[in-house]
Design an enzyme around this catalytic site. Structure first.
Site, mmCIF file in Angstrom:
data_model
loop_
_atom_site.group_PDB
_atom_site.id
_atom_site.type_symbol
_atom_site.label_atom_id
_atom_site.label_comp_id
_atom_site.label_asym_id
_atom_site.label_seq_id
_atom_site.Cartn_x
_atom_site.Cartn_y
_atom_site.Cartn_z
ATOM 1 N N GLU A 1 -0.460 20.256 29.353
ATOM 2 C CA GLU A 1 0.850 19.628 29.188
ATOM 3 C C GLU A 1 1.681 19.647 30.466
ATOM 4 O OE1 GLU A 1 3.212 21.274 26.006
ATOM 5 O OE2 GLU A 1 4.965 20.069 26.534
ATOM 6 N N ASP B 1 7.536 28.149 28.525
ATOM 7 C CA ASP B 1 6.643 27.210 27.863
ATOM 8 C C ASP B 1 5.519 26.742 28.778
ATOM 9 O OD1 ASP B 1 5.624 25.577 25.950
ATOM 10 O OD2 ASP B 1 7.176 24.044 26.074
ATOM 11 N N GLU C 1 12.504 24.182 17.487
ATOM 12 C CA GLU C 1 12.556 22.767 17.867
ATOM 13 C C GLU C 1 12.724 21.860 16.647
ATOM 14 O OE1 GLU C 1 8.982 22.387 20.332
ATOM 15 O OE2 GLU C 1 10.184 22.974 22.069
HETATM 16 O O1 GCW Z 1 7.493 22.647 24.421
HETATM 17 C C1 GCW Z 1 6.841 22.300 23.363
HETATM 18 C C2 GCW Z 1 5.942 21.129 23.482
HETATM 19 C C3 GCW Z 1 5.866 20.607 22.094
HETATM 20 C C4 GCW Z 1 5.234 21.682 21.228
HETATM 21 C C5 GCW Z 1 6.039 22.978 21.377
HETATM 22 C C6 GCW Z 1 5.430 24.146 20.633
HETATM 23 C C7 GCW Z 1 3.955 21.350 19.262
HETATM 24 O O2 GCW Z 1 6.440 20.191 24.394
HETATM 25 O O3 GCW Z 1 5.113 19.430 22.089
HETATM 26 O O4 GCW Z 1 5.204 21.315 19.885
HETATM 27 O O5 GCW Z 1 6.124 23.311 22.702
HETATM 28 O O6 GCW Z 1 4.725 24.928 21.250
HETATM 29 O O7 GCW Z 1 5.691 24.289 19.456
#
Ligand code: GCW
Length: 666
Positions: A381, A353, A274
């Site tokens: 989340e 996720d 990411e």
């Molecule tokens: O999908 C994502 C979350 C992010 C998070 C990421 C991760 C900390 O939306 O907020 O970043 O997973 O696990 O690294």
């Protein structure tokens, strides 16, 4: 006045759950009482017994092997292990180190707090060794005080880029040690801005102090590390793990860091994920990156926990070949066996996720020569933002019990992460935590059950969800049997209820982009994140079979064949693995579309049922707790109704197939 709740370490007055005389004399064998952890433990014990039962215990210290210690009948081997047994004139704790004593003390306090009869509980001696070597919390706290995916206020570790150490810090250590946590990562895995400077002079003093406080409760301090530190703070032009200049920089840096923070356990790293930098930039593998750091921290007893959440987050939604679910496996499996001894791969429970339902990641049971750690998320989340009640322990139990078929025996996820399968001492379980500086720590008071439950489960995987829920209620809310039953009755089904009113049959997502709270069926459908449901007028689901992306075949047999077949695949995951017509018949006998309608209408009704149950507690539980949860339920019902109506309307409009029961669809 304290500005935070005591939760399960409040030690309010309790009824005796039987004759408590023995608690007046406590023998501690294996510790002289002069190490810091034992001192803290004894302080906790005295304070707890005094406030709960008005008992002031006399402490007697003896070394291991002293005649007193005969009751346990076996040798204590592990530093975190303990045995509690009854003597004629007291209770005896056997342990090998302060940590063992500490966990024994919390065991006694918990039983007293639940008003159990200690003469029964410890009648035949109780020897306990924690299920998992590492039992960890991961904070996604940023140094400006915000928390990524935080739903309970701001960080209690940071204000304005400074580390805060106050009473709450110490009480936090007590709180989590009491449930068995022995490691904490205090900063977000996305390491940016000030957090990149955690490994510099700017923060060493505070970190050393924090590390000491934690160490007094058997907790190791960990930091998330910026993989590109060589560039961002080191002034180099590369972060290539095989570049000599880069390696030399890290060597100096780590020597400095471990000298300044001697209690440090190591680092957690999110690389190539990411938008975060990583070894891929230099044409290197994830193993190259992890091993380089691990070799350097090894001299200081440090470990590198390397996350497997590596995938292409710039996918073209038109592309049906690329499958995000495959990414972890494809990126990490080829190097199985190459990761050095003090590297642990941290693997999210599912391949996507933290959706409300996902299959178990095929890396767990795929990797056969690599240290592994499971990552779950108690920060809600995708599971209701600590507005909706969603007790996640039943889900974690399912995951831990999942048979991977990676070996003849000891093949469950639980076996893999407790080190049995591989015979490794570097393994365990981590949760992305749900805490913040809210008065009650977790936003919704009932979300505290996930923090409590995660710790308890990480320490003792055999506990049932029901036991955990009941302990939480008794220790934090009430001993009244009706109250206990009512709240346990709210917690236990809450995850499946949440699942029913949100995304169906394992497909996941359908959430509002960015916030991830609330329904938006197509929110991610034409986006770059690799999270699609592929619904059209005929059907829905992602074909991950041998005819599709092939993901189903990444599992060991028989799981691969089961998932690969629409007939054999369990209903709850069927749309994760298959694209099916709305008229496809499930094992339940219902069609896919009727299942969608039924579960959504039911889920919304059941959520109303939970709220109604909570309403019966007015006047029976603390007003503040009552109002806190009541207000969350109001919002949960709005959310559940939106999900129900949007999902049902969307699929009715797509499919044109009416609800058999003729309920209102818009
Ligand atoms: O999908 C994502 C979350 C992010 C998070 C990421 C991760 C900390 O939306 O907020 O970043 O997973 O696990 O690294």
């Amino acid at each position: 006045m304290k500005n935070y709740a005591d939760l399960w370490i409040g030690y309010n007055k309790r009824q005796q759950g039987g004759d408590c005389n023995r608690l007046k004399k406590i023998y501690i064998n294996g510790s002289s009482g002069s190490d810091r952890i034992t001192e803290n433990a004894v302080h906790e014990l005295k304070n707890g017994l005094k406030s709960m039962l008005d008992i002031d215990p006399e402490m007697v210290y003896g070394q291991i092997g002293a005649p007193i210690a005969a009751t346990c009948g076996k040798e204590i081997l592990d530093s975190e292990e303990y045995c509690i047994s009854l003597l004629d004139d007291g209770v005896s704790i056997d342990a090998k180190s302060g940590s063992g004593v500490l966990y024994a003390v919390f065991d006694i306090l918990r039983n007293v707090s639940c008003e159990r009869d200690i003469n029964e509980v410890y009648a035949s001696g109780k020897t306990v060794r924690p299920s998992n070597p590492l039992r960890m919390l991961n904070h996604w706290d940023n140094m400006d005080g915000s928390i990524e995916r935080g739903y309970s206020g701001e960080s209690f570790f940071y204000i304005d880029n400074e580390i805060v150490i106050d009473d709450r810090t110490k009480d936090y250590a007590r709180l989590i040690a009491s449930i068995g946590i022995n490691a904490v990562v205090i900063n977000n895995v996305n390491v940016k801005q000030a957090a990149s400077y955690m490994i510099t002079d700017r923060y060493f003093d505070k970190l050393a102090e924090l590390g000491e406080i934690f160490a007094g409760y058997g907790i190791k301090l960990f930091l998330s590390l910026n993989y590109a530190s060589t560039i961002e703070i080191g002034g180099l032009d590369s972060a290539d793990p095989l570049d000599e200049k880069v390696i030399a920089w890290w060597k100096d840096k780590m020597a400095e860091v471990f000298k300044k923070i001697p209690t440090l356990g190591g680092f957690l790293v999110k690389a190539d994920s990411e938008g975060r930098p990583g070894p891929f930039t230099y044409g290197r593998t994830q193993a190259d990156g992890a091993n380089m750091l691990a070799d350097i921290v090894k001299d200081y007893g440090g470990i590198i926990i390397w996350r497997c959440f590596v995938y292409n987050c710039k996918q073209d939604w038109r592309d049906r070949k690329t499958d995000r679910a495959r990414a972890g496996y494809d990126n990490f499996m080829p190097m199985d066996g190459d990761y050095h001894d003090n590297v642990i791969l941290q693997i999210k429970n599912g391949p996507m996720d933290f959706q409300i339902r996902e299959p178990v990641s095929p890396l767990l049971g795929g990797l056969k020569k690599t240290n592994q750690m499971l990552e779950v998320q108690i920060a809600q989340e995708y599971t209701g933002h600590q507005i909706d009640v969603c007790f996640l322990i039943p889900e974690f139990k399912e995951i831990l019990g999942f048979k991977t078929y990676c070996s003849e025996k000891d093949d469950t996820v639980g076996d893999i992460i407790n080190g049995k399968t591989l015979g490794s001492r570097y393994s365990g379980i981590a949760a992305v935590t749900n805490t913040g500086n809210d008065f009650n720590w977790t936003g919704n008071y009932l979300a505290g059950a996930n923090l409590f439950g995660f710790g308890r489960l990480s320490f003792d995987t055999e506990l049932s969800s029901e036991q955990i829920a009941e302990e939480f209620v008794r220790m934090t809310i009430s001993q009244d049997i009706d109250v206990v039953k009512t709240i346990v009755g709210i917690l236990l089904p809450s995850r499946e209820i949440y699942e029913r009113y949100t995304s169906p049959l394992g497909i996941g997502w359908m959430v509002q982009p960015a916030t991830h709270y609330g329904c938006s069926v197509d929110g991610y459908e034409y986006d770059r994140w690799g999270t699609y449901h592929r619904a059209d007028h005929l059907g829905i689901g992602v074909d991950r079979t041998d005819k599709g992306t092939g993901y189903a075949l990444l599992y060991n047999e028989p799981n691969a064949s089961i998932y690969n077949s629409p007939e054999k695949c369990p209903d709850e995951l069927v749309l994760f693995f298959h694209h099916l017509p709305y008229t496809h018949k499930l094992h339940s006998g219902k069609t896919v579309i009727q299942h969608i309608y039924d579960t959504h209408f039911e889920g919304y009704e059941e959520a109303k049922g939970l709220a109604a149950k909570w309403d019966t507690l007015k006047g029976k539980v603390d007003d503040e707790i009552f109002e806190n949860v009541r207000e969350r339920f109001d919002r949960q019902l709005v959310n559940a109704r939106e999900w129900c109506d949007q999902v049902n309307s969307y699929f009715f409009r797509k499919s044109g197939i009416p609800d058999e029961k003729g309920r209102e669809i818009y």
